[in-house]
Design an enzyme around this catalytic site. Structure first.
Site, PDB file in Angstrom:
ATOM      1  N   THR A  20      43.128  24.667  44.530  1.00 13.02           N
ATOM      2  CA  THR A  20      43.303  25.983  43.906  1.00 13.02           C
ATOM      3  C   THR A  20      44.762  26.459  43.908  1.00 13.02           C
ATOM      4  O   THR A  20      45.013  27.649  43.913  1.00 13.02           O
ATOM      5  CB  THR A  20      42.410  27.036  44.608  1.00 13.02           C
ATOM      6  OG1 THR A  20      42.827  27.140  45.973  1.00 13.02           O
ATOM      7  CG2 THR A  20      40.943  26.648  44.563  1.00 13.02           C
ATOM      8  N   TRP A  21      45.675  25.509  43.892  1.00 15.52           N
ATOM      9  CA  TRP A  21      47.087  25.895  43.801  1.00 15.52           C
ATOM     10  C   TRP A  21      47.341  26.612  42.466  1.00 15.52           C
ATOM     11  O   TRP A  21      47.893  27.722  42.415  1.00 15.52           O
ATOM     12  CB  TRP A  21      47.967  24.644  43.949  1.00 15.52           C
ATOM     13  CG  TRP A  21      49.441  24.896  43.917  1.00 15.52           C
ATOM     14  CD1 TRP A  21      50.071  26.117  43.961  1.00 15.52           C
ATOM     15  CD2 TRP A  21      50.483  23.917  43.848  1.00 15.52           C
ATOM     16  NE1 TRP A  21      51.451  25.933  43.931  1.00 15.52           N
ATOM     17  CE2 TRP A  21      51.721  24.599  43.859  1.00 15.52           C
ATOM     18  CE3 TRP A  21      50.480  22.520  43.776  1.00 15.52           C
ATOM     19  CZ2 TRP A  21      52.944  23.922  43.795  1.00 15.52           C
ATOM     20  CZ3 TRP A  21      51.699  21.858  43.732  1.00 15.52           C
ATOM     21  CH2 TRP A  21      52.924  22.549  43.729  1.00 15.52           C
ATOM     22  N   ASP A  52      39.916  23.788  48.545  1.00 13.78           N
ATOM     23  CA  ASP A  52      41.211  23.732  49.233  1.00 13.78           C
ATOM     24  C   ASP A  52      42.149  24.809  48.690  1.00 13.78           C
ATOM     25  O   ASP A  52      42.338  24.922  47.478  1.00 13.78           O
ATOM     26  CB  ASP A  52      41.854  22.353  49.010  1.00 13.78           C
ATOM     27  CG  ASP A  52      43.178  22.224  49.751  1.00 13.78           C
ATOM     28  OD1 ASP A  52      43.147  22.159  50.992  1.00 13.78           O
ATOM     29  OD2 ASP A  52      44.244  22.201  49.096  1.00 13.78           O
ATOM     30  N   TYR A  57      50.021  29.558  47.908  1.00 14.77           N
ATOM     31  CA  TYR A  57      49.611  29.457  46.500  1.00 14.77           C
ATOM     32  C   TYR A  57      49.463  30.860  45.919  1.00 14.77           C
ATOM     33  O   TYR A  57      48.416  31.517  46.063  1.00 14.77           O
ATOM     34  CB  TYR A  57      48.287  28.686  46.349  1.00 14.77           C
ATOM     35  CG  TYR A  57      48.317  27.258  46.860  1.00 14.77           C
ATOM     36  CD1 TYR A  57      49.520  26.576  47.069  1.00 14.77           C
ATOM     37  CD2 TYR A  57      47.144  26.575  47.134  1.00 14.77           C
ATOM     38  CE1 TYR A  57      49.539  25.266  47.547  1.00 14.77           C
ATOM     39  CE2 TYR A  57      47.155  25.256  47.601  1.00 14.77           C
ATOM     40  CZ  TYR A  57      48.361  24.624  47.811  1.00 14.77           C
ATOM     41  OH  TYR A  57      48.373  23.329  48.281  1.00 14.77           O
ATOM     42  N   ARG A 208      49.141  16.053  38.599  1.00 15.05           N
ATOM     43  CA  ARG A 208      49.526  17.306  37.912  1.00 15.05           C
ATOM     44  C   ARG A 208      49.191  17.274  36.411  1.00 15.05           C
ATOM     45  O   ARG A 208      49.907  17.806  35.590  1.00 15.05           O
ATOM     46  CB  ARG A 208      51.006  17.632  38.185  1.00 15.05           C
ATOM     47  CG  ARG A 208      51.257  17.764  39.706  1.00 15.05           C
ATOM     48  CD  ARG A 208      52.674  17.906  40.100  1.00 15.05           C
ATOM     49  NE  ARG A 208      53.486  16.743  39.926  1.00 15.05           N
ATOM     50  CZ  ARG A 208      53.408  15.612  40.648  1.00 15.05           C
ATOM     51  NH1 ARG A 208      52.499  15.506  41.615  1.00 15.05           N
ATOM     52  NH2 ARG A 208      54.205  14.595  40.423  1.00 15.05           N
ATOM     53  N   LYS A 214      44.397  14.320  28.823  1.00 13.48           N
ATOM     54  CA  LYS A 214      44.666  15.358  27.823  1.00 13.48           C
ATOM     55  C   LYS A 214      46.173  15.617  27.668  1.00 13.48           C
ATOM     56  O   LYS A 214      46.580  16.388  26.804  1.00 13.48           O
ATOM     57  CB  LYS A 214      43.991  16.681  28.237  1.00 13.48           C
ATOM     58  CG  LYS A 214      42.488  16.594  28.372  1.00 13.48           C
ATOM     59  CD  LYS A 214      41.821  16.801  27.020  1.00 13.48           C
ATOM     60  CE  LYS A 214      40.370  16.410  26.958  1.00 13.48           C
ATOM     61  NZ  LYS A 214      39.523  16.809  28.041  1.00 13.48           N
TER      62      LYS A 214
HETATM   63  N1  LIG Z   1      49.195  19.887  50.810  1.00 13.21           N
HETATM   64  C1  LIG Z   1      50.089  19.951  49.863  1.00 13.21           C
HETATM   65  O1  LIG Z   1      51.296  19.951  50.121  1.00 13.21           O
HETATM   66  C2  LIG Z   1      49.616  20.026  48.441  1.00 13.21           C
HETATM   67  C3  LIG Z   1      50.527  19.835  47.394  1.00 13.21           C
HETATM   68  C4  LIG Z   1      50.042  19.864  46.089  1.00 13.21           C
HETATM   69  C5  LIG Z   1      48.688  20.091  45.861  1.00 13.21           C
HETATM   70  N2  LIG Z   1      47.835  20.301  46.903  1.00 13.21           N
HETATM   71  C6  LIG Z   1      46.390  20.591  46.691  1.00 13.21           C
HETATM   72  O2  LIG Z   1      45.838  19.653  45.823  1.00 13.21           O
HETATM   73  C7  LIG Z   1      45.327  20.305  44.660  1.00 13.21           C
HETATM   74  C8  LIG Z   1      45.413  19.372  43.482  1.00 13.21           C
HETATM   75  O3  LIG Z   1      46.731  19.013  43.225  1.00 13.21           O
HETATM   76  P1  LIG Z   1      47.425  19.497  41.947  1.00 13.21           P
HETATM   77  O4  LIG Z   1      46.876  20.854  41.644  1.00 13.21           O
HETATM   78  O5  LIG Z   1      48.848  19.281  42.141  1.00 13.21           O
HETATM   79  O6  LIG Z   1      47.001  18.550  40.862  1.00 13.21           O
HETATM   80  P2  LIG Z   1      46.053  17.584  40.115  1.00 13.21           P
HETATM   81  O7  LIG Z   1      44.657  17.645  40.586  1.00 13.21           O
HETATM   82  O8  LIG Z   1      46.715  16.287  40.113  1.00 13.21           O
HETATM   83  O9  LIG Z   1      46.181  18.196  38.646  1.00 13.21           O
HETATM   84  C9  LIG Z   1      45.710  19.476  38.399  1.00 13.21           C
HETATM   85  C10 LIG Z   1      46.017  19.865  36.963  1.00 13.21           C
HETATM   86  O10 LIG Z   1      45.451  18.937  36.068  1.00 13.21           O
HETATM   87  C11 LIG Z   1      44.977  19.614  34.916  1.00 13.21           C
HETATM   88  N3  LIG Z   1      43.523  19.366  34.779  1.00 13.21           N
HETATM   89  C12 LIG Z   1      42.567  19.464  35.717  1.00 13.21           C
HETATM   90  N4  LIG Z   1      41.356  19.189  35.203  1.00 13.21           N
HETATM   91  C13 LIG Z   1      41.564  18.931  33.912  1.00 13.21           C
HETATM   92  C14 LIG Z   1      40.693  18.597  32.832  1.00 13.21           C
HETATM   93  N5  LIG Z   1      39.379  18.477  32.992  1.00 13.21           N
HETATM   94  N6  LIG Z   1      41.252  18.386  31.623  1.00 13.21           N
HETATM   95  C15 LIG Z   1      42.591  18.508  31.437  1.00 13.21           C
HETATM   96  N7  LIG Z   1      43.452  18.838  32.414  1.00 13.21           N
HETATM   97  C16 LIG Z   1      42.943  19.042  33.633  1.00 13.21           C
HETATM   98  C17 LIG Z   1      45.221  21.078  35.129  1.00 13.21           C
HETATM   99  O11 LIG Z   1      46.474  21.453  34.554  1.00 13.21           O
HETATM  100  P3  LIG Z   1      46.544  22.544  33.375  1.00 13.21           P
HETATM  101  O12 LIG Z   1      45.550  23.610  33.737  1.00 13.21           O
HETATM  102  O13 LIG Z   1      47.941  23.025  33.374  1.00 13.21           O
HETATM  103  O14 LIG Z   1      46.193  21.787  32.149  1.00 13.21           O
HETATM  104  C18 LIG Z   1      45.331  21.158  36.636  1.00 13.21           C
HETATM  105  O15 LIG Z   1      46.054  22.284  37.086  1.00 13.21           O
HETATM  106  C19 LIG Z   1      46.100  21.626  44.604  1.00 13.21           C
HETATM  107  O16 LIG Z   1      45.456  22.590  43.829  1.00 13.21           O
HETATM  108  C20 LIG Z   1      46.135  21.959  46.059  1.00 13.21           C
HETATM  109  O17 LIG Z   1      44.890  22.490  46.485  1.00 13.21           O
HETATM  110  C21 LIG Z   1      48.282  20.247  48.179  1.00 13.21           C
END
Ligand SMILES: NC(=O)c1ccc[n+]([C@@H]2O[C@H](COP(=O)([O-])OP(=O)(O)OC[C@H]3O[C@@H](n4cnc5c(N)ncnc54)[C@H](OP(=O)(O)O)[C@@H]3O)[C@@H](O)[C@H]2O)c1
Length: 327
Positions: A20-21, A52, A57, A208, A214
Site C-alpha cells: 500500500t505504498w 503491508d 507511505y 513498479r 500494461k
Molecule cells: N520495505 C521496503 O523498503 C519497500 C520498498 C518498496 C515497496 N515496499 C512494499 O512493497 C509493495 C509493492 O512494491 P511496489 O509498490 O514498489 O511495487 P510493485 O508491486 O512492483 O508495483 C506496483 C505498481 O504496479 C502497477 N500495477 C499493479 N497492479 C497492476 C495491474 N493489475 N495492472 C497494471 N498495473 C498494475 C501499479 O502502478 P500504477 O498504479 O502507477 O499503474 C502499482 O502501483 C509496496 O506497496 C510496499 O508495501 C516495501
C-alpha cells in the site's frame, strides 16, 4: 489462495500481500481514498489476508487508509497487518532512525492510525548502522512481550546486519526487494533466510509496474511519481526492460497460457519466497489475483527467462535509488 505459516509464530497468512505504498500517494503522484479502500476490499475479497503498509507511505496516510478499510470490512481477526518503523521525516525529507525511543513512539502512532491494538508483523524499515542493531532488536522483542506486535521483521538488511539483530531478538520475517528484474537476494540473503528459518516476504513483485504487462514507453508519470527518477525508466534502459518484459510475456503465453503479471508474481512465489508483496491502488488491478494459483513455474522457464535478460538488458540496475539517507 495459498497460505504459509510464518516460522516461530502461529500466523498463517496469504502468500500474496497487498502493498500500500502507492495508496499513501507520496512518491506515486497522489492518492484517491475511495479507490484505495476499494482496492483493499477487492484484495480481501479475493483471499489476500496480509496487508503491508508503513508510516512513511504518505506520512501516515497509507496506514490511516488501511485502518479505515479494515474497520469498514470487519473481520480484523482474519486479516494480518504488517507495518514498519525506523524512518523519520521532516518537510518530506526522509532519513533513518532506529533509536529505541523512536520505535517505541512509532508503534503507538501506527496502532492509532491503523485503529487496532496489535501489529501482526512489525518491521524495521531500513538498517540504521549508527544505532547498534542489538539495541533496536531488544526494543522489538519487548514490544512482542508486551503484546503490541506478533512477529518481528527487518527490511533491506544484509545477512551481517541480521546476524547482529538476531543476537538480541528472534527474527521471523525479512523484507527485501525481489522480482524478475531485481535479483540481488540470490547472492546470499535468500540462502541466509532459508538456513535460519526466516520467512522471505519480498517487495516489488511487478518492479513498479514494469512487469504488469500494461507498461508502455509513452506512459507519463504525474506529480512526484518516483518512476520519473527510477533509472530503469530512463531510455535507453527503459526500452530494454520493456523488450525483456514483452519477450517474457510471449514465453509465458506459449508455455502456460498466462499473461505477464500473474507470471511475474508466480515466479517470485516459486523461487523459495514465502510471501510476495504486490502493490496496487485501483480495485481492477486486483483482478489477476485469480490467475496465480494452481500452476507452477518450472526450471526450463526460469532458464529461458535468464537467457532473455542476458540478451536484452545491457546494463542491469537494481532498486538502490530508493534507499533513504542515514541523515
Ligand atoms: N520495505 C521496503 O523498503 C519497500 C520498498 C518498496 C515497496 N515496499 C512494499 O512493497 C509493495 C509493492 O512494491 P511496489 O509498490 O514498489 O511495487 P510493485 O508491486 O512492483 O508495483 C506496483 C505498481 O504496479 C502497477 N500495477 C499493479 N497492479 C497492476 C495491474 N493489475 N495492472 C497494471 N498495473 C498494475 C501499479 O502502478 P500504477 O498504479 O502507477 O499503474 C502499482 O502501483 C509496496 O506497496 C510496499 O508495501 C516495501
Amino acid at each position: 489462495m495459498e497460505t504459509v505459516k510464518i516460522p516461530g509464530t502461529d500466523l498463517d497468512v496469504s502468500r500474496i500481500a497487498l502493498g500500500t505504498w502507492a495508496i499513501g500517494g507520496w512518491m506515486w503522484g497522489g492518492t484517491d481514498e475511495k479507490a484505495a479502500i476499494d482496492t483493499i476490499h477487492a484484495a480481501l475479497d479475493k483471499g489476500v489476508t496480509l496487508i503491508d503498509t508503513a508510516p512513511v507511505y504518505g506520512f501516515g496516510r497509507s496506514e490511516e487508509i488501511v485502518g479505515k478499510a479494515i474497520k469498514q470490512y470487519g473481520q480484523r481477526d482474519k486479516i494480518f497487518i504488517s507495518t514498519k518503523a525506523g524512518l523519520e521525516w521532516k518537510d518530506e525529507k526522509v532519513f533513518r532512525n532506529s533509536h529505541p525511543e523512536r520505535i517505541a513512539k512509532e508503534v503507538e502512532d501506527s496502532l492509532r492510525r491503523l485503529q487496532t491494538d496489535v501489529v501482526d508483523v512489525y518491521f524495521i524499515h531500513w538498517p540504521h548502522p549508527a544505532v547498534p542493531f542489538e539495541e533496536t532488536a531488544r526494543l522489538m522483542e519487548s514490544l512482542k512481550d508486551q503484546g503490541k506486535i506478533r512477529a518481528i521483521g527487518v527490511s533491506n538488511y544484509d545477512p551481517e546486519q541480521m546476524d547482529a539483530f538476531r543476537n538480541a531478538a528472534g527474527l521471523n520475517v525479512c523484507q527485501p526487494p525481489y522480482n524478475l528484474f531485481e535479483r540481488q537476494i540470490e547472492g546470499g540473503i535468500s540462502a541466509y533466510c532459508r538456513r535460519n528459518h526466516i520467512a522471505l516476504m519480498t517487495y516489488g513483485a511487478l518492479c513498479r509496474g514494469l512487469l504488469s504487462g500494461k507498461m508502455t514507453a509513452d506512459r507519463e508519470f504525474g506529480g512526484d511519481d518516483l518512476r520519473k527518477n527510477d533509472p530503469k525508466f530512463q531510455q535507453p534502459r527503459f526500452g530494454q526492460y520493456l523488450k525483456a518484459a514483452e519477450r517474457i510475456e510471449q514465453l509465458a503465453r506459449d508455455r502456460f497460457g498466462k499473461p505477464l503479471l500473474p507470471t511475474a508474481v508466480r515466479w517470485v512465489l516459486d523461487m523459495n519466497v514465502e510471501i510476495a508483496i504486490w502493490g496496487g491502488r485501483r480495485p481492477e488491478q486486483m483482478a489477476p489475483l485469480d490467475e496465480i494459483d494452481g500452476w507452477r513455474i518450472d526450471d526450463a522457464f526460469k532458464h529461458a527467462v535468464d537467457e532473455i535478460l542476458q540478451e536484452t538488458i545491457e546494463a542491469p540496475v537494481g532498486p538502490e535509488f530508493m534507499a533513504p539517507p542515514e541523515r
